[in-house]
Design a protein around this motif. Structure first.
Motif, PDB file in Angstrom:
ATOM      1  N   GLU A  45      -6.074 -12.073   0.550  1.00  0.00           N
ATOM      2  CA  GLU A  45      -4.621 -12.681   0.347  1.00  0.00           C
ATOM      3  C   GLU A  45      -5.556 -13.795  -0.255  1.00  0.00           C
ATOM      4  O   GLU A  45      -4.832 -14.427  -2.042  1.00  0.00           O
ATOM      5  N   TYR A  46      -6.618 -14.718   0.221  1.00  0.00           N
ATOM      6  CA  TYR A  46      -6.922 -15.951   0.164  1.00  0.00           C
ATOM      7  C   TYR A  46      -7.562 -15.762  -1.472  1.00  0.00           C
ATOM      8  O   TYR A  46      -8.018 -16.008  -2.260  1.00  0.00           O
ATOM      9  N   GLU A  47      -8.533 -14.278  -1.388  1.00  0.00           N
ATOM     10  CA  GLU A  47      -9.572 -14.189  -2.656  1.00  0.00           C
ATOM     11  C   GLU A  47      -8.556 -13.652  -3.782  1.00  0.00           C
ATOM     12  O   GLU A  47      -8.925 -13.528  -4.984  1.00  0.00           O
ATOM     13  N   GLY A  48      -7.296 -13.186  -3.705  1.00  0.00           N
ATOM     14  CA  GLY A  48      -6.172 -13.235  -4.786  1.00  0.00           C
ATOM     15  C   GLY A  48      -6.238 -11.373  -4.830  1.00  0.00           C
ATOM     16  O   GLY A  48      -6.615 -11.455  -6.588  1.00  0.00           O
ATOM     17  N   GLU A  49      -7.069 -11.200  -4.041  1.00  0.00           N
ATOM     18  CA  GLU A  49      -7.468  -9.274  -4.343  1.00  0.00           C
ATOM     19  C   GLU A  49      -5.791  -8.769  -3.892  1.00  0.00           C
ATOM     20  O   GLU A  49      -5.163  -8.338  -2.555  1.00  0.00           O
ATOM     21  N   ALA A  50      -5.517  -7.964  -4.218  1.00  0.00           N
ATOM     22  CA  ALA A  50      -4.576  -6.668  -3.868  1.00  0.00           C
ATOM     23  C   ALA A  50      -4.606  -5.475  -3.705  1.00  0.00           C
ATOM     24  O   ALA A  50      -5.885  -5.084  -5.064  1.00  0.00           O
ATOM     25  N   PHE A  51      -4.052  -4.653  -2.854  1.00  0.00           N
ATOM     26  CA  PHE A  51      -5.517  -2.876  -3.136  1.00  0.00           C
ATOM     27  C   PHE A  51      -4.408  -1.656  -3.724  1.00  0.00           C
ATOM     28  O   PHE A  51      -3.138  -2.233  -3.188  1.00  0.00           O
ATOM     29  N   PRO A  52      -5.295  -1.385  -4.898  1.00  0.00           N
ATOM     30  CA  PRO A  52      -3.955  -0.184  -5.482  1.00  0.00           C
ATOM     31  C   PRO A  52      -3.498   0.888  -4.566  1.00  0.00           C
ATOM     32  O   PRO A  52      -3.436   0.785  -3.163  1.00  0.00           O
ATOM     33  N   GLU A  53      -2.308   0.933  -4.580  1.00  0.00           N
ATOM     34  CA  GLU A  53      -1.486   2.214  -4.666  1.00  0.00           C
ATOM     35  C   GLU A  53      -1.539   3.301  -4.749  1.00  0.00           C
ATOM     36  O   GLU A  53      -1.851   3.080  -5.720  1.00  0.00           O
ATOM     37  N   SER A  54      -1.033   4.384  -3.845  1.00  0.00           N
ATOM     38  CA  SER A  54      -1.382   5.424  -4.401  1.00  0.00           C
ATOM     39  C   SER A  54      -1.445   6.960  -3.080  1.00  0.00           C
ATOM     40  O   SER A  54      -1.602   6.452  -2.091  1.00  0.00           O
ATOM     41  N   ASP A  55      -0.938   8.130  -3.491  1.00  0.00           N
ATOM     42  CA  ASP A  55       0.050   8.648  -3.168  1.00  0.00           C
ATOM     43  C   ASP A  55      -1.443   9.392  -1.804  1.00  0.00           C
ATOM     44  O   ASP A  55      -1.006  10.140  -0.587  1.00  0.00           O
ATOM     45  N   LYS A  56      -2.652   9.185  -2.826  1.00  0.00           N
ATOM     46  CA  LYS A  56      -3.433   9.682  -1.680  1.00  0.00           C
ATOM     47  C   LYS A  56      -4.108   8.623  -0.240  1.00  0.00           C
ATOM     48  O   LYS A  56      -5.072   9.312   0.382  1.00  0.00           O
ATOM     49  N   ILE A  57      -3.311   7.492  -0.349  1.00  0.00           N
ATOM     50  CA  ILE A  57      -4.163   6.578   0.451  1.00  0.00           C
ATOM     51  C   ILE A  57      -3.043   6.637   1.703  1.00  0.00           C
ATOM     52  O   ILE A  57      -1.597   6.403   1.379  1.00  0.00           O
ATOM     53  N   ARG A  58      -3.699   6.121   2.313  1.00  0.00           N
ATOM     54  CA  ARG A  58      -2.358   6.566   4.382  1.00  0.00           C
ATOM     55  C   ARG A  58      -2.757   4.882   4.564  1.00  0.00           C
ATOM     56  O   ARG A  58      -4.050   5.005   4.803  1.00  0.00           O
ATOM     57  N   ILE A  59      -2.187   4.416   5.256  1.00  0.00           N
ATOM     58  CA  ILE A  59      -2.454   2.889   5.697  1.00  0.00           C
ATOM     59  C   ILE A  59      -1.890   3.552   7.001  1.00  0.00           C
ATOM     60  O   ILE A  59      -1.341   3.811   7.752  1.00  0.00           O
ATOM     61  N   ALA A  60      -3.651   3.174   7.740  1.00  0.00           N
ATOM     62  CA  ALA A  60      -3.508   2.871   9.515  1.00  0.00           C
ATOM     63  C   ALA A  60      -3.501   1.650   9.903  1.00  0.00           C
ATOM     64  O   ALA A  60      -4.185   0.867   9.630  1.00  0.00           O
ATOM     65  N   ASP A  61      -2.943   1.390  11.084  1.00  0.00           N
ATOM     66  CA  ASP A  61      -2.728   0.033  11.506  1.00  0.00           C
ATOM     67  C   ASP A  61      -4.058   0.136  12.647  1.00  0.00           C
ATOM     68  O   ASP A  61      -4.311   0.648  13.554  1.00  0.00           O
ATOM     69  N   ASN A  62      -4.913  -0.941  12.127  1.00  0.00           N
ATOM     70  CA  ASN A  62      -5.631  -1.202  13.104  1.00  0.00           C
ATOM     71  C   ASN A  62      -5.036  -1.836  14.325  1.00  0.00           C
ATOM     72  O   ASN A  62      -6.391  -1.480  15.567  1.00  0.00           O
ATOM     73  N   HIS A  63      -4.488  -1.760  15.035  1.00  0.00           N
ATOM     74  CA  HIS A  63      -3.950  -2.279  16.459  1.00  0.00           C
ATOM     75  C   HIS A  63      -3.225  -1.116  16.996  1.00  0.00           C
ATOM     76  O   HIS A  63      -2.774  -0.983  17.986  1.00  0.00           O
ATOM     77  N   SER A  64      -2.858   0.772  16.708  1.00  0.00           N
ATOM     78  CA  SER A  64      -2.967   1.668  16.957  1.00  0.00           C
ATOM     79  C   SER A  64      -4.267   3.126  17.300  1.00  0.00           C
ATOM     80  O   SER A  64      -4.958   2.828  16.123  1.00  0.00           O
ATOM     81  N   MET A  65      -3.933   2.853  18.145  1.00  0.00           N
ATOM     82  CA  MET A  65      -5.468   3.771  18.863  1.00  0.00           C
ATOM     83  C   MET A  65      -4.889   4.422  17.902  1.00  0.00           C
ATOM     84  O   MET A  65      -5.239   6.304  18.793  1.00  0.00           O
ATOM     85  N   PHE A  66      -3.597   5.141  18.126  1.00  0.00           N
ATOM     86  CA  PHE A  66      -3.156   6.348  18.223  1.00  0.00           C
ATOM     87  C   PHE A  66      -3.173   7.097  16.684  1.00  0.00           C
ATOM     88  O   PHE A  66      -2.545   8.232  16.629  1.00  0.00           O
ATOM     89  N   ASP A  67      -3.923   6.202  15.258  1.00  0.00           N
ATOM     90  CA  ASP A  67      -4.265   7.192  14.820  1.00  0.00           C
ATOM     91  C   ASP A  67      -5.200   8.835  14.910  1.00  0.00           C
ATOM     92  O   ASP A  67      -6.329   8.776  15.106  1.00  0.00           O
ATOM     93  N   ALA A  68      -4.908   9.228  13.398  1.00  0.00           N
ATOM     94  CA  ALA A  68      -5.881  10.411  13.637  1.00  0.00           C
ATOM     95  C   ALA A  68      -7.388   9.892  13.275  1.00  0.00           C
ATOM     96  O   ALA A  68      -7.560  10.634  13.582  1.00  0.00           O
ATOM     97  N   THR A  69      -7.449   8.836  12.577  1.00  0.00           N
ATOM     98  CA  THR A  69      -8.911   8.409  12.541  1.00  0.00           C
ATOM     99  C   THR A  69      -9.673   7.846  13.745  1.00  0.00           C
ATOM    100  O   THR A  69     -10.817   7.875  13.963  1.00  0.00           O
ATOM    101  N   ALA A  70      -9.341   8.054  14.643  1.00  0.00           N
ATOM    102  CA  ALA A  70      -9.379   7.445  15.976  1.00  0.00           C
ATOM    103  C   ALA A  70      -9.699   8.998  16.825  1.00  0.00           C
ATOM    104  O   ALA A  70     -10.417   8.909  17.735  1.00  0.00           O
TER     105      ALA A  70
END
Length: 183
Positions: A45-70
């Motif tokens: 936000e400070y650097e004025g950057e936004a992440f692109p959106e796409s059906d390929k992107i799945r947002i994973a909650d950094n506070h959840s250890m129940f995500d598949a990436t774990a």
């Protein structure tokens, strides 16, 4: 390919945005799990950057250890932490999985899969260098966000792309990129 992209609070969110913009159209990439730390969100936000959106992107909650990436059974092929703060590097190097970002990196190392950390810090202390050594010895790749000038970049984005192209190549994604051929 299934790729995890992690974004920490180090300066240089443009590198993450440009990486995502390059991965989204790639036919070799089927899924991108995006993990962004709280500080990563604040810096973006400070650097004025936004992440692109796409059906390929799945947002994973950094506070959840129940995500598949774990879990190693989720079969992600590669993980890139871009930019990677020295704090995140230190936690990964020590095997301290206090959040999803570090747990996902730990999984990549234990499963012997590609882990690329795009560090963004200068100068480096001996602690930083030793942490880089530990990650390297564990099988990770330290790829500092140090742009090159061989391609004669004409814009900030083109300059950042010199790093992003190296990341994509090391992640194993087949994509067009600049190749130095000399004189």
């Amino acid at each position: 390919m299934k790729i995890i992209v992690g974004v920490t609070g180090a300066s240089g969110t443009i590198y993450a945005r440009r990486l995502l913009e390059r991965l989204i159209p790639s036919s070799a990439v089927s899924e991108i799990a995006l993990i962004v730390t709280d500080n990563g969100k604040a810096v973006a936000e400070y650097e004025g950057e936004a992440f692109p959106e796409s059906d390929k992107i799945r947002i994973a909650d950094n506070h959840s250890m129940f995500d598949a990436t774990a879990s190693g059974s989720a079969d992600y092929d590669a993980m890139v932490v871009i930019p990677c703060s020295m704090g995140t590097l230190g936690r990964i190097a020590s095997g301290v999985s206090t959040d999803l970002m570090c747990r996902a990196a730990d999984v990549m190392l234990k499963e012997r899969r590609r882990l690329i950390l795009c560090t963004r810090e200068t100068p480096l202390s001996l602690i930083h260098i030793k942490n880089m050594e530990r990650v390297t010895l564990a099988g990770g790749i330290i790829l500092p966000a140090s742009p090159s000038f061989y391609s004669r970049p004409a814009s900030l984005e083109e300059l950042c792309d010199t790093v992003v192209e190296r990341v994509i190549a090391h992640a194993g994604v087949d994509a067009p990129h600049f190749q130095w051929i000399g004189k």
